[in-house]
Design an enzyme around this catalytic site. Structure first.
Site, PDB file in Angstrom:
ATOM      1  N   ASP A   1      -9.532 -10.541  -9.297  1.00  0.00           N
ATOM      2  CA  ASP A   1      -9.973 -11.600  -8.263  1.00  0.00           C
ATOM      3  C   ASP A   1     -11.134 -10.628  -7.378  1.00  0.00           C
ATOM      4  OD1 ASP A   1      -9.396  -9.064  -5.974  1.00  0.00           O
ATOM      5  OD2 ASP A   1      -7.430  -9.816  -5.571  1.00  0.00           O
ATOM      6  N   GLY A   2     -11.361 -11.677  -6.649  1.00  0.00           N
ATOM      7  CA  GLY A   2     -13.117 -11.439  -5.906  1.00  0.00           C
ATOM      8  C   GLY A   2     -14.630 -12.675  -6.382  1.00  0.00           C
TER       9      GLY A   2
ATOM     10  N   LYS B   1      -3.162  -3.261  -8.009  1.00  0.00           N
ATOM     11  CA  LYS B   1      -4.173  -4.298  -8.302  1.00  0.00           C
ATOM     12  C   LYS B   1      -6.150  -3.150  -7.686  1.00  0.00           C
ATOM     13  CE  LYS B   1      -5.945  -7.445  -4.499  1.00  0.00           C
ATOM     14  NZ  LYS B   1      -6.405  -6.216  -3.358  1.00  0.00           N
TER      15      LYS B   1
ATOM     16  N   TYR C   1       0.482  -1.123   0.075  1.00  0.00           N
ATOM     17  CA  TYR C   1       0.351   0.140  -0.173  1.00  0.00           C
ATOM     18  C   TYR C   1       1.016   1.406  -0.051  1.00  0.00           C
ATOM     19  CZ  TYR C   1      -4.442  -2.785   1.571  1.00  0.00           C
ATOM     20  OH  TYR C   1      -4.886  -3.199   1.855  1.00  0.00           O
TER      21      TYR C   1
ATOM     22  N   ARG D   1     -14.861  -5.438   0.171  1.00  0.00           N
ATOM     23  CA  ARG D   1     -13.926  -4.439   1.077  1.00  0.00           C
ATOM     24  C   ARG D   1     -14.007  -2.472   1.158  1.00  0.00           C
ATOM     25  NH1 ARG D   1     -12.791  -8.958   4.126  1.00  0.00           N
ATOM     26  NH2 ARG D   1     -10.771  -7.847   5.336  1.00  0.00           N
TER      27      ARG D   1
ATOM     28  N   HIS E   1     -11.792  -5.702  -4.194  1.00  0.00           N
ATOM     29  CA  HIS E   1     -10.623  -6.025  -2.996  1.00  0.00           C
ATOM     30  C   HIS E   1     -11.411  -7.050  -1.856  1.00  0.00           C
ATOM     31  CE1 HIS E   1      -7.098  -3.655  -0.583  1.00  0.00           C
ATOM     32  NE2 HIS E   1      -8.357  -4.503   0.861  1.00  0.00           N
TER      33      HIS E   1
HETATM   34  C1  LIG Z   1      -8.862 -11.130   5.528  1.00  0.00           C
HETATM   35  C2  LIG Z   1      -8.802 -10.606   4.338  1.00  0.00           C
HETATM   36  C3  LIG Z   1      -7.440  -9.317   4.133  1.00  0.00           C
HETATM   37  C4  LIG Z   1      -7.293  -8.758   3.235  1.00  0.00           C
HETATM   38  N1  LIG Z   1      -5.742  -7.887   3.173  1.00  0.00           N
HETATM   39  C5  LIG Z   1      -5.308  -7.634   1.692  1.00  0.00           C
HETATM   40  C6  LIG Z   1      -4.256  -6.859   2.136  1.00  0.00           C
HETATM   41  O1  LIG Z   1      -3.253  -6.361   3.314  1.00  0.00           O
HETATM   42  N2  LIG Z   1      -3.862  -6.214   0.962  1.00  0.00           N
HETATM   43  C7  LIG Z   1      -4.849  -6.475  -0.492  1.00  0.00           C
HETATM   44  O2  LIG Z   1      -4.349  -5.926  -0.931  1.00  0.00           O
HETATM   45  N3  LIG Z   1      -5.943  -7.390   0.321  1.00  0.00           N
HETATM   46  C8  LIG Z   1      -6.427  -7.709   0.697  1.00  0.00           C
HETATM   47  N4  LIG Z   1      -7.368  -8.393   1.201  1.00  0.00           N
HETATM   48  C9  LIG Z   1      -8.166  -8.410  -0.668  1.00  0.00           C
HETATM   49  C10 LIG Z   1      -7.917  -9.115  -1.448  1.00  0.00           C
HETATM   50  O3  LIG Z   1      -6.692  -9.609  -1.567  1.00  0.00           O
HETATM   51  C11 LIG Z   1      -8.640  -9.493  -2.923  1.00  0.00           C
HETATM   52  O4  LIG Z   1      -8.811  -8.484  -3.092  1.00  0.00           O
HETATM   53  C12 LIG Z   1     -10.213 -10.472  -2.262  1.00  0.00           C
HETATM   54  O5  LIG Z   1      -9.848 -11.105  -0.541  1.00  0.00           O
HETATM   55  C13 LIG Z   1     -10.862 -11.018  -3.333  1.00  0.00           C
HETATM   56  O6  LIG Z   1     -11.791 -11.360  -3.107  1.00  0.00           O
HETATM   57  P1  LIG Z   1     -11.985 -12.705  -2.480  1.00  0.00           P
HETATM   58  O7  LIG Z   1     -11.754 -13.041  -1.136  1.00  0.00           O
HETATM   59  O8  LIG Z   1     -13.767 -12.952  -2.517  1.00  0.00           O
HETATM   60  O9  LIG Z   1     -11.680 -13.922  -3.474  1.00  0.00           O
HETATM   61  C14 LIG Z   1      -8.277  -8.490   1.583  1.00  0.00           C
HETATM   62  C15 LIG Z   1      -8.968  -9.827   2.247  1.00  0.00           C
HETATM   63  C16 LIG Z   1      -9.418 -10.296   3.053  1.00  0.00           C
HETATM   64  C17 LIG Z   1     -10.805 -10.941   2.892  1.00  0.00           C
HETATM   65  C1  LIG Z   2      -5.230  -4.292   6.979  1.00  0.00           C
HETATM   66  C2  LIG Z   2      -5.441  -4.293   5.858  1.00  0.00           C
HETATM   67  C3  LIG Z   2      -5.087  -2.656   5.617  1.00  0.00           C
HETATM   68  C4  LIG Z   2      -5.669  -5.457   4.835  1.00  0.00           C
HETATM   69  C5  LIG Z   2      -7.237  -4.826   4.002  1.00  0.00           C
HETATM   70  O1  LIG Z   2      -6.515  -4.894   2.934  1.00  0.00           O
HETATM   71  C6  LIG Z   2      -7.818  -6.381   4.170  1.00  0.00           C
HETATM   72  O2  LIG Z   2      -8.269  -5.950   5.336  1.00  0.00           O
HETATM   73  O3  LIG Z   2      -9.081  -6.018   2.979  1.00  0.00           O
END
Ligand SMILES: Cc1cc2nc3c(=O)[nH]c(=O)nc-3n(C[C@H](O)[C@H](O)[C@H](O)COP(=O)(O)O)c2cc1C
Ligand SMILES: CC(C)CC(=O)C(=O)O
Length: 366
Positions: free
Chosen positions: A288-289, A233, A130, A260, A257
């Protein structure tokens, strides 16, 4: 106990094994979690067009990226703080991904060191970053990744501020115990560990440390500080895909994401066709997703993704079974992909194109 056959079979055992607030952090999304749901629904709408008599005695899921060969186009997306759910954290995930011959993208907020993860890996690793206000942290992490043999830097561009994840706010979610983002000096991470009822420490930490002023021209700064390929990403539009190519990205990931960030954002699969069209083959496009099964991967690959990444499912595997669980999730989905390819009459990834999918996503749930 239910026999584990699919990635989804790891979910219930995982939920039983992690703390409820950690489970909410993993599973949750922004606000009303509409985009979390949309990601899954988009795959449910896909219908495939199988071809027959295509000679599928050998089905090959192998793929290459940035000079590395992978046994599977299904990799592990970056997810922070994996020691929240397994004592070995990212080291176990690296072992599992390696056993499956899959890419593992290590998160900036990994809870094991860049070097320990590299030592445990037998496949390709990328490091996700990030853009912090403290650019020196980015620079030193990029240098460490290069020295440790990582193949690429992935910059996540969809978090100018953190999405409002009400589950975490209600839980007063805090990174607790002895879990920490060990690759970053403790002072930068302090807010993530400070509990405040009724607010998410992760959100407060993001607000304090991320740089929301970042613009396209800033990417040149990072480009100039690493020899590694740069992957962006969090792209969901043709406009941004075009800008990414123009600013020298080496690959992009179509991603919201995991639902999220912007609640109401387009499902990843629904954004894929426009992004692939805008990129026009100039660089690889990943997605992804909502990928949960081999047929989902098949659809995304057919619509132009070079690889797909799983976010939550490897965490279910990690929680339920450590490295074996991560490998299990990747093997199950890869095996489903090979099975779907055989039944669809496409023996290799090179045979996948838009004709595999009938109702090509039109860009929405409507
Ligand atoms: C618990 C959790 C933590 C994540 N942390 C990050 C992160 O640190 N950096 C990031 O780029 N994406 C983060 N993501 C997003 C994932 O890289 C990804 O984009 C997403 O989970 C894909 O969707 P899916 O869970 O439906 O496969 C996080 C997602 C989850 C569920
Ligand atoms: C700790 C967060 C910054 C990680 C993240 O990207 C997420 O939780 O989706």
């Amino acid at each position: 106990m239910t026999q584990i056959l699919t990635a989804a079979d790891y979910r219930n055992p995982a939920q039983r094994l992690v703390e409820p607030d950690v489970w909410d952090f993993i599973e949750g999304g922004a606000e009303d979690e509409r985009t979390v749901a949309a990601n899954l629904r988009a795959f449910d709408r896909v219908r495939l067009r199988p071809r027959v008599l295509a000679g599928v005695s050998e089905v090959d899921t192998a793929v290459s990226l940035f000079g590395r060969d992978y046994a599977t186009p299904i990799g592990v997306a970056p997810t922070a703080y994996q020691r929240l759910i397994d004592a070995d954290g990212e080291v176990a995930t690296a072992k599992g991904a390696g056993a499956a011959g899959a890419l593992f993208v290590v998160a900036m907020f990994a809870s094991r060191t860049i070097e320990d993860i590299a030592a445990a890996s037998s496949s390709g690793l990328w490091l996700q970053l990030y853009w912090l206000r403290r650019r020196d942290v980015l620079q030193s992490m990029a240098e460490r990744a290069e020295a440790a043999g990582y193949d690429a830097i992935m910059l996540t561009v969809d978090v100018p501020r953190m999405g409002r994840r009400w589950r975490d706010v209600r839980n007063g979610f805090t990174i607790g115990g002895d879990v920490a983002a060990v690759n970053i000096e403790a002072g930068v991470m302090a807010a993530a560990h400070e509990r405040d009822e009724g607010s998410s420490a992760v959100a407060r930490h993001t607000a304090a440390t991320f740089d929301p002023g970042l613009v396209w021209s800033d990417l040149a700064w990072l480009r100039g500080r690493t020899r590694l390929p740069l992957v962006l990403k969090g792209i969901l539009t043709a406009e941004d895909a075009t800008l990414a190519v123009a600013h020298g990205a080496d690959a992009i990931v179509v991603s919201n994401h995991g639902g999220r960030q912007l609640d109401g954002a387009v499902a990843s699969l629904d954004a894929l066709a426009e992004v692939v069209g805008a990129v026009g083959g100039a660089i690889p496009v990943l997605l992804d997703g909502g990928v949960r099964r081999g047929a989902d991967a098949l659809a995304a690959l057919a619509l132009g993704a070079h690889m797909v990444l799983l976010g939550r499912p490897p965490l279910w595997g990690l929680a339920a079974g450590g490295a074996e669980g991560v490998a299990g999730v990747l093997r199950a989905t890869t095996d489903e992909l090979a099975h779907a390819m055989a039944l669809a009459g496409r023996a290799s990834l090179a045979d996948l194109d838009r004709t595999v999918v009938r109702n090509q996503p039109t860009g929405g749930d409507a």
